[in-house]
Design an enzyme around this catalytic site. Structure first.
Site, PDB file in Angstrom:
ATOM      1  N   VAL B  46       0.885  -1.333   0.149  1.00 40.29           N
ATOM      2  CA  VAL B  46      -0.190   0.081   0.029  1.00 40.29           C
ATOM      3  C   VAL B  46       0.807   1.290  -0.042  1.00 40.29           C
ATOM      4  O   VAL B  46       2.056   1.283   0.465  1.00 40.29           O
ATOM      5  CB  VAL B  46      -1.070   0.066   1.257  1.00 40.29           C
ATOM      6  CG1 VAL B  46      -1.951  -1.035   1.168  1.00 40.29           C
ATOM      7  CG2 VAL B  46      -0.226  -0.010   2.427  1.00 40.29           C
ATOM      8  N   CYS B  47       0.169   2.316  -0.641  1.00 41.43           N
ATOM      9  CA  CYS B  47       1.194   3.560  -0.532  1.00 41.43           C
ATOM     10  C   CYS B  47       1.356   4.330   0.892  1.00 41.43           C
ATOM     11  O   CYS B  47       2.508   4.790   0.928  1.00 41.43           O
ATOM     12  CB  CYS B  47       0.717   4.603  -1.591  1.00 41.43           C
ATOM     13  SG  CYS B  47      -0.868   4.696  -2.170  1.00 41.43           S
ATOM     14  N   GLY B  48       0.224   4.097   1.775  1.00 45.85           N
ATOM     15  CA  GLY B  48       0.447   4.675   3.002  1.00 45.85           C
ATOM     16  C   GLY B  48       0.972   3.757   3.889  1.00 45.85           C
ATOM     17  O   GLY B  48       0.597   3.653   4.999  1.00 45.85           O
ATOM     18  N   ASP B  49       2.073   2.827   3.708  1.00 45.86           N
ATOM     19  CA  ASP B  49       2.480   1.758   4.612  1.00 45.86           C
ATOM     20  C   ASP B  49       2.970   2.307   5.640  1.00 45.86           C
ATOM     21  O   ASP B  49       3.644   3.605   5.635  1.00 45.86           O
ATOM     22  CB  ASP B  49       3.230   0.670   3.869  1.00 45.86           C
ATOM     23  CG  ASP B  49       4.511   1.195   3.611  1.00 45.86           C
ATOM     24  OD1 ASP B  49       5.638   1.445   4.605  1.00 45.86           O
ATOM     25  OD2 ASP B  49       4.877   1.348   2.334  1.00 45.86           O
TER      26      ASP B  49
END
Lengths: 178, 170
Positions: B46-49
């Site tokens: 995910v990009c907001g990891d």
């Protein structure tokens, strides 16, 4: 339960009725594909629950991985200062795959906003502080990625992402005697 | 499930690789605050990891005089590729050999899966744990708990708090 620490005020961008029973706050990033994917769901939720629901959008740009997310958020703020936040918001998400500063200029132009003023606002970072304030407020409220939603102040955690929103709002409305 | 080391416990010292030819020890941070973030693995899809999120919050951590260290059982080469891909500006420690030994010493190892827990520790200037938290493995805990804990610490008098750290290994 993780709760929203920054209350919704007139400084926020709000779409929907002031008397809405449900306030849906979204922390998002215009370049985040998951936010883009959530966009049609958020639109459907607004249509379905209007006038019982109002939507608030706050910026959470992950600028290290999304180089256009910062300027895009500032462009939305610039449009907001000229009364066109939501038109720009929709246009940015609709054009997510080809975000660039020239594209933002073109979007501003199509909304009859001054491209000279936008260029100036981006160059001087006029709205950068507002965007950063949204970001920090989100961090303090437990935003853990994008998009993160809060329904009436409670963080919405769902393995199905935005797909679970409708059901959660349904349940909330059922529980609220009106 | 083993118990996470709690507030008041001395943080066990460790020396781990941060790059193929560099190691880093907790004791090097004496006099400064450390946020130690155990996470199960590099490359969450995910990009907001969690690590990318913390990367964006680094200035806030440093404002409270704290350095951030990420730690997982991934190898140094994996960490290096991950850090480069996500443009991380902090060190990722490799709890690789013997696998998970440091995580075990903090009560933050998952034997069944062979990965570290998603566990957070705020360590004060004296190397004492000021706050710890274990998140459900699938839930990114965000940073609100860390910042609340840092805010709750007595005002720091150290001079290096806002520095990049003695070694910029990211």
């Amino acid at each position: 339960m993780v709760t929203l620490k920054v209350p919704v005020t007139s400084r926020d961008h709000i779409r929907g009725s002031q008397d809405a029973v449900v306030t849906l706050v979204e922390y998002g990033d215009y370049e985040c594909p998951y936010c883009g994917a959530a966009q049609p769901i958020v639109e459907r939720v607004q249509q379905r629950f209007s006038p019982d629901l109002r939507l608030v959008f706050r910026h959470f740009p992950l600028t290290e991985v999304h180089p256009h997310a910062g300027p895009a958020a500032e462009t939305a703020e610039f449009a907001g200062a000229n009364g066109k936040f939501w038109s720009m918001h929709d246009a940015l998400f609709a054009n997510q795959r080809r975000l660039s500063v020239p594209l933002m200029m073109a979007l501003a132009s199509s909304l009859n906003l001054s491209t000279v003023a936008l260029r100036d606002a981006l160059a001087t970072g006029r709205y950068a502080e507002k965007v950063q304030a949204d970001f920090i407020g989100g961090v303090r409220s437990g935003v853990n990625g994008t998009p993160t939603f809060f329904i009436n102040g409670a963080r919405f955690d769902s393995p199905n992402g935005a797909f679970g929103l409708e059901e959660a709002i349904d349940r909330l409305l059922l529980a609220t005697t009106r | 499930m083993t118990e996470l080391l709690a507030k008041g416990a001395q943080a066990p010292d460790f020396t781990l690789h941060v790059t193929p030819d560099q190691t880093l020890s907790l004791s090097e941070f004496a006099g400064r605050r450390v946020v130690l973030a155990f996470y199960p693995a590099d490359w969450s899809p995910v990009c907001g990891d969690q690590m990318s999120l913390y990367n964006h919050i680094l200035p806030e951590f440093r404002r409270y005089g704290a350095e951030l260290l990420g730690i997982s059982v991934d190898g140094v080469w994996c960490h290096q590729a991950f850090a480069r891909d996500r443009k991380l500006h902090f060190a990722l420690l490799s709890d690789f050999e013997p696998k998970g030994a440091v995580a075990r010493s903090y009560g933050a190892y998952r034997e069944a899966e062979g990965v570290t827990e998603r566990a957070l520790f705020v360590i004060d200037e004296k190397g004492v744990i000021a706050w710890s938290y274990r998140s459900p493995i699938a839930v990114n805990p965000g940073a609100d708990g860390i910042l609340d804990a840092l805010e709750g610490l007595p005002a720091t008098e150290n001079k290096n708090g806002d520095a990049q750290g003695s070694r910029n290994v990211a």
